[in-house]
Design a protein around this motif. Structure first.
Motif, PDB file in Angstrom:
ATOM      1  N   ARG A  49       0.830  -1.203   0.000  1.00 31.96           N
ATOM      2  CA  ARG A  49       0.000   0.000   0.000  1.00 31.96           C
ATOM      3  C   ARG A  49       0.866   1.255   0.000  1.00 31.96           C
ATOM      4  O   ARG A  49       0.626   2.202  -0.748  1.00 31.96           O
ATOM      5  N   LEU A  50       1.912   1.263   0.835  1.00 28.85           N
ATOM      6  CA  LEU A  50       2.788   2.435   0.898  1.00 28.85           C
ATOM      7  C   LEU A  50       3.572   2.631  -0.397  1.00 28.85           C
ATOM      8  O   LEU A  50       3.754   3.764  -0.847  1.00 28.85           O
ATOM      9  N   VAL A  51       3.994   1.522  -1.008  1.00 32.53           N
ATOM     10  CA  VAL A  51       4.698   1.631  -2.294  1.00 32.53           C
ATOM     11  C   VAL A  51       3.768   2.203  -3.352  1.00 32.53           C
ATOM     12  O   VAL A  51       4.166   3.071  -4.144  1.00 32.53           O
ATOM     13  N   GLU A  52       2.514   1.757  -3.381  1.00 34.01           N
ATOM     14  CA  GLU A  52       1.551   2.289  -4.344  1.00 34.01           C
ATOM     15  C   GLU A  52       1.300   3.782  -4.114  1.00 34.01           C
ATOM     16  O   GLU A  52       1.208   4.556  -5.063  1.00 34.01           O
ATOM     17  N   LEU A  53       1.202   4.188  -2.839  1.00 41.33           N
ATOM     18  CA  LEU A  53       1.022   5.613  -2.542  1.00 41.33           C
ATOM     19  C   LEU A  53       2.216   6.432  -3.012  1.00 41.33           C
ATOM     20  O   LEU A  53       2.057   7.529  -3.557  1.00 41.33           O
ATOM     21  N   GLN A  54       3.414   5.887  -2.812  1.00 42.85           N
ATOM     22  CA  GLN A  54       4.616   6.595  -3.265  1.00 42.85           C
ATOM     23  C   GLN A  54       4.648   6.697  -4.786  1.00 42.85           C
ATOM     24  O   GLN A  54       4.980   7.745  -5.335  1.00 42.85           O
ATOM     25  N   LYS A  55       4.309   5.610  -5.473  1.00 44.30           N
ATOM     26  CA  LYS A  55       4.288   5.637  -6.940  1.00 44.30           C
ATOM     27  C   LYS A  55       3.262   6.643  -7.448  1.00 44.30           C
ATOM     28  O   LYS A  55       3.521   7.379  -8.398  1.00 44.30           O
ATOM     29  N   LYS A  56       2.104   6.674  -6.794  1.00 47.45           N
ATOM     30  CA  LYS A  56       1.056   7.617  -7.189  1.00 47.45           C
ATOM     31  C   LYS A  56       1.540   9.046  -6.995  1.00 47.45           C
ATOM     32  O   LYS A  56       1.341   9.902  -7.858  1.00 47.45           O
ATOM     33  N   ARG A  57       2.177   9.315  -5.873  1.00 45.48           N
ATOM     34  CA  ARG A  57       2.681  10.669  -5.589  1.00 45.48           C
ATOM     35  C   ARG A  57       3.773  11.069  -6.588  1.00 45.48           C
ATOM     36  O   ARG A  57       3.798  12.204  -7.055  1.00 45.48           O
ATOM     37  N   ILE A  58       4.653  10.138  -6.914  1.00 48.81           N
ATOM     38  CA  ILE A  58       5.707  10.419  -7.901  1.00 48.81           C
ATOM     39  C   ILE A  58       5.081  10.731  -9.257  1.00 48.81           C
ATOM     40  O   ILE A  58       5.504  11.655  -9.959  1.00 48.81           O
ATOM     41  N   ALA A  59       4.056   9.974  -9.645  1.00 49.54           N
ATOM     42  CA  ALA A  59       3.370  10.226 -10.929  1.00 49.54           C
ATOM     43  C   ALA A  59       2.720  11.609 -10.926  1.00 49.54           C
ATOM     44  O   ALA A  59       2.768  12.326 -11.931  1.00 49.54           O
ATOM     45  N   GLU A  60       2.116  11.998  -9.793  1.00 49.77           N
ATOM     46  CA  GLU A  60       1.508  13.327  -9.697  1.00 49.77           C
ATOM     47  C   GLU A  60       2.555  14.424  -9.838  1.00 49.77           C
ATOM     48  O   GLU A  60       2.337  15.422 -10.529  1.00 49.77           O
ATOM     49  N   ILE A  61       3.689  14.245  -9.184  1.00 46.07           N
ATOM     50  CA  ILE A  61       4.766  15.247  -9.262  1.00 46.07           C
ATOM     51  C   ILE A  61       5.302  15.330 -10.682  1.00 46.07           C
ATOM     52  O   ILE A  61       5.534  16.428 -11.208  1.00 46.07           O
ATOM     53  N   GLN A  62       5.493  14.181 -11.341  1.00 43.01           N
ATOM     54  CA  GLN A  62       5.978  14.190 -12.720  1.00 43.01           C
ATOM     55  C   GLN A  62       4.984  14.887 -13.643  1.00 43.01           C
ATOM     56  O   GLN A  62       5.370  15.635 -14.539  1.00 43.01           O
ATOM     57  N   LYS A  63       3.695  14.660 -13.420  1.00 41.22           N
ATOM     58  CA  LYS A  63       2.666  15.306 -14.238  1.00 41.22           C
ATOM     59  C   LYS A  63       2.704  16.819 -14.035  1.00 41.22           C
ATOM     60  O   LYS A  63       2.599  17.585 -15.000  1.00 41.22           O
ATOM     61  N   GLU A  64       2.872  17.260 -12.778  1.00 44.72           N
ATOM     62  CA  GLU A  64       2.965  18.694 -12.503  1.00 44.72           C
ATOM     63  C   GLU A  64       4.184  19.304 -13.194  1.00 44.72           C
ATOM     64  O   GLU A  64       4.105  20.389 -13.770  1.00 44.72           O
ATOM     65  N   ILE A  65       5.294  18.610 -13.155  1.00 48.69           N
ATOM     66  CA  ILE A  65       6.518  19.112 -13.786  1.00 48.69           C
ATOM     67  C   ILE A  65       6.329  19.204 -15.296  1.00 48.69           C
ATOM     68  O   ILE A  65       6.729  20.193 -15.921  1.00 48.69           O
ATOM     69  N   GLU A  66       5.724  18.181 -15.886  1.00 51.92           N
ATOM     70  CA  GLU A  66       5.521  18.184 -17.335  1.00 51.92           C
ATOM     71  C   GLU A  66       4.560  19.277 -17.769  1.00 51.92           C
ATOM     72  O   GLU A  66       4.720  19.857 -18.845  1.00 51.92           O
ATOM     73  N   THR A  67       3.548  19.594 -16.967  1.00 55.61           N
ATOM     74  CA  THR A  67       2.625  20.666 -17.353  1.00 55.61           C
ATOM     75  C   THR A  67       3.255  22.040 -17.126  1.00 55.61           C
ATOM     76  O   THR A  67       3.027  22.953 -17.903  1.00 55.61           O
ATOM     77  N   ASP A  68       4.033  22.184 -16.073  1.00 55.37           N
ATOM     78  CA  ASP A  68       4.664  23.475 -15.794  1.00 55.37           C
ATOM     79  C   ASP A  68       5.861  23.738 -16.704  1.00 55.37           C
ATOM     80  O   ASP A  68       6.112  24.873 -17.096  1.00 55.37           O
ATOM     81  N   PHE A  69       6.629  22.705 -17.007  1.00 61.08           N
ATOM     82  CA  PHE A  69       7.831  22.846 -17.826  1.00 61.08           C
ATOM     83  C   PHE A  69       7.830  21.815 -18.938  1.00 61.08           C
ATOM     84  O   PHE A  69       8.529  20.809 -18.869  1.00 61.08           O
TER      85      PHE A  69
END
Length: 130
Positions: free
Chosen positions: A99-119
């Motif tokens: 569960r914690l690994v899935e939460l971390q993967k989800k958070r990393i995907a969200e951060i990557q999406k934010e970076i790709e939209t901003d830059f």
């Protein structure tokens, strides 16, 4: 055939290794509980001797309260080893890790999406004409 050099270590697959580690952990828990019980018995005799034979605090049987408190701690220890283990055993730990690994993967995907939209990469790679 003789072979000089490094000896091959027997390979144990991951599941067997985890089972072995889990068994060692359970053995250690039960061994500590048994040690706690033996120390409890010796301590009870010692407390009674101090109160009755050495007459320390003879007017009041304080050893009864000390033994009851210690027995309560021993029962908590046994509860932790035998009962809590069934609810929070190896399977529970594995589910929590997943569960914690899935939460971390989800958070990393969200951060990557934010970076790709901003830059976006297309804007970074473009050369600016002066």
């Amino acid at each position: 055939m003789l072979s000089f050099g490094k000896k091959k270590k027997p390979e144990i697959d991951l599941e067997q290794h985890e089972l072995l580690e889990y068994a060692q952990k359970r053995i250690k828990q039960k061994k500590r509980l048994f040690s706690h019980f033996v120390i409890f018995l010796i301590g009870c005799v010692f407390l009674i001797l101090i109160n009755k034979i050495l007459k320390y605090g003879e007017a009041y049987d304080w050893f009864v309260w000390a033994i009851l408190f210690w027995a309560f701690l021993l029962v908590l220890h046994a509860f932790n080893v035998f009962v809590t283990h069934k609810f929070m055993g190896q399977d529970w730990e594995r589910r929590q890790r997943e569960r914690l690994v899935e939460l971390q993967k989800k958070r990393i995907a969200e951060i990557q999406k934010e970076i790709e939209t901003d830059f976006p990469l297309s804007n970074i790679n473009k050369k600016k004409d002066l």
